[in-house]
Write a protein that holds these residues in place. Sequence first.
Motif, PDB file in Angstrom:
ATOM      1  N   ARG A  50       0.893  -1.160  -0.134  1.00  0.00           N
ATOM      2  CA  ARG A  50      -0.030   0.138   0.065  1.00  0.00           C
ATOM      3  C   ARG A  50       0.844   1.233  -0.124  1.00  0.00           C
ATOM      4  N   VAL A  51       1.778   1.322   0.779  1.00  0.00           N
ATOM      5  CA  VAL A  51       2.748   2.476   1.018  1.00  0.00           C
ATOM      6  C   VAL A  51       3.649   2.511  -0.466  1.00  0.00           C
ATOM      7  N   ALA A  52       4.189   1.360  -0.810  1.00  0.00           N
ATOM      8  CA  ALA A  52       4.962   1.311  -2.208  1.00  0.00           C
ATOM      9  C   ALA A  52       3.844   2.135  -3.483  1.00  0.00           C
ATOM     10  N   ALA A  53       2.620   1.813  -3.460  1.00  0.00           N
ATOM     11  CA  ALA A  53       1.969   2.222  -4.328  1.00  0.00           C
ATOM     12  C   ALA A  53       1.787   3.796  -4.317  1.00  0.00           C
ATOM     13  N   ARG A  54       2.113   4.215  -3.403  1.00  0.00           N
ATOM     14  CA  ARG A  54       1.881   5.916  -3.185  1.00  0.00           C
ATOM     15  C   ARG A  54       2.952   6.531  -3.879  1.00  0.00           C
ATOM     16  N   PHE A  55       4.105   5.871  -4.321  1.00  0.00           N
ATOM     17  CA  PHE A  55       5.479   6.509  -4.757  1.00  0.00           C
ATOM     18  C   PHE A  55       5.666   5.835  -6.248  1.00  0.00           C
ATOM     19  N   GLU A  56       6.243   6.817  -6.937  1.00  0.00           N
ATOM     20  CA  GLU A  56       6.939   6.514  -8.049  1.00  0.00           C
ATOM     21  C   GLU A  56       8.571   6.257  -8.076  1.00  0.00           C
ATOM     22  N   GLU A  57       9.076   5.500  -9.052  1.00  0.00           N
ATOM     23  CA  GLU A  57      10.385   5.575  -8.859  1.00  0.00           C
ATOM     24  C   GLU A  57      11.264   6.850  -9.249  1.00  0.00           C
ATOM     25  N   PRO A  58      12.356   7.134  -8.746  1.00  0.00           N
ATOM     26  CA  PRO A  58      13.184   6.003  -8.038  1.00  0.00           C
ATOM     27  C   PRO A  58      12.955   5.857  -6.470  1.00  0.00           C
ATOM     28  N   LEU A  59      11.997   6.832  -5.860  1.00  0.00           N
ATOM     29  CA  LEU A  59      11.578   6.645  -4.533  1.00  0.00           C
ATOM     30  C   LEU A  59      10.848   5.403  -4.195  1.00  0.00           C
ATOM     31  N   LYS A  60      10.223   4.853  -4.936  1.00  0.00           N
ATOM     32  CA  LYS A  60       9.248   3.685  -4.499  1.00  0.00           C
ATOM     33  C   LYS A  60      10.231   2.600  -4.193  1.00  0.00           C
ATOM     34  N   SER A  61      11.263   2.426  -4.814  1.00  0.00           N
ATOM     35  CA  SER A  61      12.214   1.076  -4.449  1.00  0.00           C
ATOM     36  C   SER A  61      12.933   1.613  -3.416  1.00  0.00           C
ATOM     37  N   ARG A  62      12.976   2.780  -2.931  1.00  0.00           N
ATOM     38  CA  ARG A  62      13.941   3.053  -1.667  1.00  0.00           C
ATOM     39  C   ARG A  62      13.019   3.362  -0.435  1.00  0.00           C
ATOM     40  N   VAL A  63      11.712   2.970  -0.418  1.00  0.00           N
ATOM     41  CA  VAL A  63      11.070   3.314   0.693  1.00  0.00           C
ATOM     42  C   VAL A  63      10.851   1.698   1.377  1.00  0.00           C
ATOM     43  N   GLU A  64      11.200   1.534   2.447  1.00  0.00           N
ATOM     44  CA  GLU A  64      11.302   0.323   3.226  1.00  0.00           C
ATOM     45  C   GLU A  64      10.437   0.213   4.531  1.00  0.00           C
TER      46      GLU A  64
END
Length: 191
Positions: free
Chosen positions: A80-94
């Motif tokens: 759910r949180v990952a869907a909030r972002f676009e790359e390059p941030l998406k893969s950097r949010v853990e």
Amino acid sequence: MTDLEARLEAIVRADPDLMTVLEGVRAEGVNDWLIFSGAVYQSVWNHLTGRPPGHGVKDFDVGYFDDDYGWDAEDAVIRRVAARFEEPLKSRVEVRNQRRVSEWFPQKFGQDWPPVAETAEALTRFVAPAFAVGVRLEADDRLTVAAPFGLDDVFAMVIRPNPTRPIAADWDRVIEKLVARWPELKVEQGG
């Protein structure tokens, strides 16, 4: 708010990626969440050393707390949180449920990690006081700061072992990587 908390808030608000992640996680309504560790303390170090925001920051650690700590529940929050972002941030949010950490930490790191009762409690177990800083952007745009050891080490650029836990097995490797990116750091080996 202390002077150091006010300084931290100004630094956080001046970091566009960190603010984007704070706003995104807030919008998802995640329970008892904080962004902590490198994304926060490294933002301070970049500011203090004149480096650009984001220098050396590899990810944005988001901790939250939920009593439903099964993998499926955590995975749903991660997605759910990952869907909030676009790359390059998406893969950097853990994103990690801090209640669930006790389930995998001993096997992965060989040290005990009893369950915590809230996200901020996890900060007391981080390997260094300078790392134990978390922030949350509240609904009214206030910034909550959680720093159980205070902010002195972060702003003094001092890294020392957490005096309340054993030294991490990978301490030397962690320190070596950080000093390579911020040679101004002062490392203290004793607690």
